[in-house]
Design a protein around this motif. Structure first.
Motif, PDB file in Angstrom:
ATOM      1  N   LEU A 150       0.827  -1.210   0.000  1.00 25.97           N
ATOM      2  CA  LEU A 150       0.000   0.000   0.000  1.00 25.97           C
ATOM      3  C   LEU A 150       0.861   1.259   0.000  1.00 25.97           C
ATOM      4  O   LEU A 150       0.620   2.204  -0.764  1.00 25.97           O
ATOM      5  CB  LEU A 150      -0.926  -0.005   1.214  1.00 25.97           C
ATOM      6  N   ARG A 151       1.863   1.272   0.859  1.00 25.57           N
ATOM      7  CA  ARG A 151       2.747   2.450   0.925  1.00 25.57           C
ATOM      8  C   ARG A 151       3.446   2.691  -0.415  1.00 25.57           C
ATOM      9  O   ARG A 151       3.512   3.826  -0.904  1.00 25.57           O
ATOM     10  CB  ARG A 151       3.795   2.267   2.023  1.00 25.57           C
ATOM     11  N   ALA A 152       3.976   1.632  -1.005  1.00 20.13           N
ATOM     12  CA  ALA A 152       4.703   1.777  -2.269  1.00 20.13           C
ATOM     13  C   ALA A 152       3.777   2.312  -3.359  1.00 20.13           C
ATOM     14  O   ALA A 152       4.162   3.179  -4.150  1.00 20.13           O
ATOM     15  CB  ALA A 152       5.306   0.429  -2.678  1.00 20.13           C
ATOM     16  N   TRP A 153       2.543   1.793  -3.401  1.00 24.84           N
ATOM     17  CA  TRP A 153       1.586   2.223  -4.430  1.00 24.84           C
ATOM     18  C   TRP A 153       1.270   3.706  -4.268  1.00 24.84           C
ATOM     19  O   TRP A 153       1.257   4.468  -5.249  1.00 24.84           O
ATOM     20  CB  TRP A 153       0.315   1.385  -4.306  1.00 24.84           C
ATOM     21  N   LEU A 154       0.999   4.125  -3.047  1.00 26.78           N
ATOM     22  CA  LEU A 154       0.607   5.522  -2.804  1.00 26.78           C
ATOM     23  C   LEU A 154       1.784   6.471  -2.977  1.00 26.78           C
ATOM     24  O   LEU A 154       1.634   7.563  -3.546  1.00 26.78           O
ATOM     25  CB  LEU A 154       0.015   5.637  -1.396  1.00 26.78           C
ATOM     26  N   PHE A 159       0.912  10.682  -3.310  1.00 24.48           N
ATOM     27  CA  PHE A 159       0.242  10.882  -2.031  1.00 24.48           C
ATOM     28  C   PHE A 159       1.283  11.202  -0.959  1.00 24.48           C
ATOM     29  O   PHE A 159       2.363  10.594  -0.938  1.00 24.48           O
ATOM     30  CB  PHE A 159      -0.531   9.623  -1.627  1.00 24.48           C
ATOM     31  N   GLN A 160       0.963  12.142  -0.090  1.00 26.55           N
ATOM     32  CA  GLN A 160       1.872  12.507   0.982  1.00 26.55           C
ATOM     33  C   GLN A 160       1.479  11.829   2.282  1.00 26.55           C
ATOM     34  O   GLN A 160       0.311  11.891   2.699  1.00 26.55           O
ATOM     35  CB  GLN A 160       1.875  14.029   1.194  1.00 26.55           C
ATOM     36  N   TYR A 211      -3.459  13.031   0.419  1.00 24.43           N
ATOM     37  CA  TYR A 211      -2.894  12.627   1.716  1.00 24.43           C
ATOM     38  C   TYR A 211      -3.155  11.155   1.965  1.00 24.43           C
ATOM     39  O   TYR A 211      -4.167  10.596   1.522  1.00 24.43           O
ATOM     40  CB  TYR A 211      -3.550  13.464   2.821  1.00 24.43           C
ATOM     41  N   TYR A 212      -2.228  10.510   2.688  1.00 27.18           N
ATOM     42  CA  TYR A 212      -2.520   9.199   3.251  1.00 27.18           C
ATOM     43  C   TYR A 212      -1.774   9.037   4.566  1.00 27.18           C
ATOM     44  O   TYR A 212      -0.814   9.758   4.861  1.00 27.18           O
ATOM     45  CB  TYR A 212      -2.161   8.070   2.280  1.00 27.18           C
ATOM     46  N   GLN A 213      -2.233   8.080   5.340  1.00 26.58           N
ATOM     47  CA  GLN A 213      -1.591   7.764   6.618  1.00 26.58           C
ATOM     48  C   GLN A 213      -2.006   6.350   7.039  1.00 26.58           C
ATOM     49  O   GLN A 213      -3.162   5.973   6.883  1.00 26.58           O
ATOM     50  CB  GLN A 213      -2.044   8.773   7.693  1.00 26.58           C
ATOM     51  N   ILE A 214      -1.046   5.579   7.512  1.00 30.23           N
ATOM     52  CA  ILE A 214      -1.369   4.316   8.177  1.00 30.23           C
ATOM     53  C   ILE A 214      -1.619   4.701   9.634  1.00 30.23           C
ATOM     54  O   ILE A 214      -0.678   4.873  10.414  1.00 30.23           O
ATOM     55  CB  ILE A 214      -0.240   3.283   8.059  1.00 30.23           C
ATOM     56  N   ALA A 215      -2.881   4.874   9.975  1.00 26.37           N
ATOM     57  CA  ALA A 215      -3.247   5.560  11.217  1.00 26.37           C
ATOM     58  C   ALA A 215      -3.739   4.586  12.285  1.00 26.37           C
ATOM     59  O   ALA A 215      -4.496   3.664  11.994  1.00 26.37           O
ATOM     60  CB  ALA A 215      -4.336   6.595  10.932  1.00 26.37           C
TER      61      ALA A 215
END
Length: 590
Positions: A150-154, A159-160, A211-215
């Motif tokens: 997911l991180r790599a894709w975003l 996406f920040q 924006y994105y975040q693994i929250a």
């Protein structure tokens, strides 16, 4: 300390000396020979201690004979081909002939064996041992691969990754907040975030665009297989978008991630279904499309029958009479039918009528006597009942009937092996904007109070609040809601109107959401987003029904950590520092 991982030793290393570290999974003493299955996080390799010329061989065999289950070891030896290969594991073509065995830490007798299933409470109490097992290692590795993909894709798409606060302000909607006393502000509290919702909207207003975040999120609510007090979600927000842009983007992400992590090809386009259609056909807003069963509305056919439960619901504008046909269900005994009724009762059903036709064509139904012969035949024909089938009927409030019959559909799918293999994703759209809460006598937001309505006029929203549709959407996979989002309100006046309809007065709205209402006044762009449940997706990928199996240190259904003993009492001195006093249980009722 080691040269290779146990699970990666293969034929390319034949003839080489390796040093391995791991745990003794199995030790088999054959007299002159001792076999040890040495395990680390990559897998298992067979180690053999055998006699050889000189004292060294005898010492190795003696050391191996003393090895116990889960002893922590370091072993040096030479890789050779096995005489009896094991094709089931990566290392199955080779073994390591031990030259030196070191016990780094002797294990005491364990409370359970790694190949046993001692029950969840024991597993969670000794979680460090449970996590060592190959199955839990596999599940946690699946989660790691998911988050990495997911991180790599975003990251690759601009996406920040922006962190939002953990200590924030209490909110009045949704589940209960976890409160944190503010030591430097006597009598005041922070709340742990139920989601980063308002902060990510503010980020769109601040010009960050994507924006994105693994929250980490926190909700003080009842636990079950797919819920925890603290959980992890992929949070996303987009500026200058409509529903289609958000849905198309994250749909592509989900397809790519499933391909990378699991080698699974999902549908080229996920089907769309409105909330109303999903409830009508499946009795659920997260239908499992792997089950072919559908509900049939029969209110028009029972309005004039003599069965009061049917006629009352059929003639009520907010009522529903629905049927569920189960192929082959005529084999159900009376006891089993009662079990289905009890299952429906868990979801509010006050009763469960049925009709079944045996293989010879004979009809058995306790409600048949309330119908004229042709009317009852028309009812069974509408349901599609055939020889060998059973149909269950639910009548009452629309939501209660939908919920209970939807639950029966899932139970029947499992009981009669009607769940197809594979992956069935879909979008659920056009959710109701509000639902009425009888207990509080007010509307509550079906998604959250920041979801935009599908109307531009505040007057239209106020006039048609009961039937208003929102711009919310959920992604569903195999009967699990894995993601939920919406287009947000980006107009201060509309946001205030929604607060008003939810019973949040102007003073309360200003006190709790004043910063949002102010931000909406300064050129806030149209924006929307979605949040995906990392725990739920990881559980699906790992093939487990409980998210506890993909969380390293989960809580029990009673909200406890059995390993650490949390929650636990806090000394009075520490409570005094944060200006908190614990009241005795029941003191508020005195």
């Amino acid at each position: 300390m080691r040269t290779h991982f146990c699970g990666l030793v293969d034929e390319a290393l034949v003839g080489q000396t390796v040093t391995l570290c791991g745990w003794a999974d199995v030790a088999r003493n054959m007299g002159h020979f001792v076999f040890i299955d040495l395990r680390d996080h990559e897998g298992i390799v067979q180690v053999v201690a055998e006699p050889s010329d000189g004292d060294g061989g005898r010492d190795v065999v003696e050391a191996a004979a003393k090895v116990g289950y889960e002893d922590c070891l370091r072993i040096t030896g030479t890789v050779r081909r096995r005489q009896n290969p094991n094709p089931k594991i990566h290392t199955g073509q080779v073994e390591v002939v031990a030259e030196k065995i070191e016990v780094l830490n002797k294990a005491e007798p364990l409370p359970f064996h790694a190949h046993e299933n001692p029950g969840e409470d024991i597993r969670l109490k000794y979680r460090y041992l449970d996590l060592r097992t190959p199955d839990m290692q596999r599940k946690m590795r699946t989660r790691t691969k998911l988050v990495s993909a997911l991180r790599a894709w975003l990251d690759a798409r601009g996406f920040q990754d922006i962190e939002t606060p953990i200590l924030t302000k209490a909110t009045p909607e949704g589940a209960r907040d976890f409160l944190v006393p503010a030591r430097m502000h006597e009598g005041e509290f922070y709340a742990l975030p139920q989601s980063p919702q308002l902060f990510k909207q503010i980020l769109m207003m601040a010009g960050f665009d994507r924006y994105y975040q693994i929250a980490r999120c926190f909700r003080d609510e009842a636990l079950r297989a797919d819920r925890q007090l603290e959980f992890t979600q992929l949070d996303m927000e987009f500026a200058w978008v409509d529903e289609k842009i958000v849905q198309d983007t994250v749909e592509a992400m989900v397809r790519d991630v499933f391909r990378e992590v699991m080698g699974v090809e999902l549908d080229a386009t996920f089907p769309r279904m409105t909330w109303a259609e999903a409830m009508r056909r499946y009795g659920s807003d997260k239908p499992d499309l792997r089950i072919g069963l559908e509900l049939v509305d029969v209110a028009e056919l029972v309005k004039n029958c003599e069965f009061a439960a049917f006629t009352a619901a059929a003639n009520d504008p907010d009522g529903r009479v629905a049927a569920l046909r189960i192929p082959g269900g005529a084999s159900l005994s009376r006891k089993q039918i009662d079990e289905y009724a009890a299952h429906a009762a868990k979801f509010g059903a006050k009763g469960l009528a049925y009709a079944k036709i045996d293989d010879a064509g004979a009809v058995n139904s306790p409600i048949q006597k309330f119908f004229a012969e042709d009317a009852f035949k028309a009812l069974l024909d509408a349901v599609g009942l055939r020889n060998g089938d059973i149909a269950f009927f639910g009548a009452g409030n629309y939501k209660t009937v939908s919920d209970s019959m939807g639950a029966l559909r899932l139970k029947a799918g499992k009981d009669f092996n009607l769940v197809q293999d594979g992956w069935k994703p879909l979008w659920i759209t056009d959710f109701p904007m509000f639902e009425w809460d009888d207990e509080e006598q007010r509307y509550v937001a079906l998604h959250h109070p920041f979801t935009a309505p599908a109307v531009d006029s505040i007057a239209d929203l106020r006039t048609n609040a009961k039937t208003a549709v929102s711009r919310g959407y959920d992604m569903v996979l195999n009967g699990n809601e894995i993601g939920g989002g919406s287009i947000r309100i980006h107009n201060s006046a509309m946001q205030s109107a929604v607060f008003e309809l939810l019973g949040i007065g102007a003073e309360e709205a200003e006190g709790k959401f004043g910063f949002l209402l102010d931000a909406l006044k300064y050129g806030a762009p149209p924006h929307g987003g979605i949040a995906f449940g990392i725990d739920r997706i990881a559980a699906l990928m790992a093939g487990t029904e409980s998210i506890r199996d993909v969380i390293a240190f989960p809580k029990t259904t009673t909200a406890q950590c059995l390993m650490t003993g949390a929650p636990s009492p806090v000394p009075d001195k520490q409570l005094a520092e944060v200006h908190v006093q614990v009241r005795e249980k029941g003191a508020d009722k005195a």
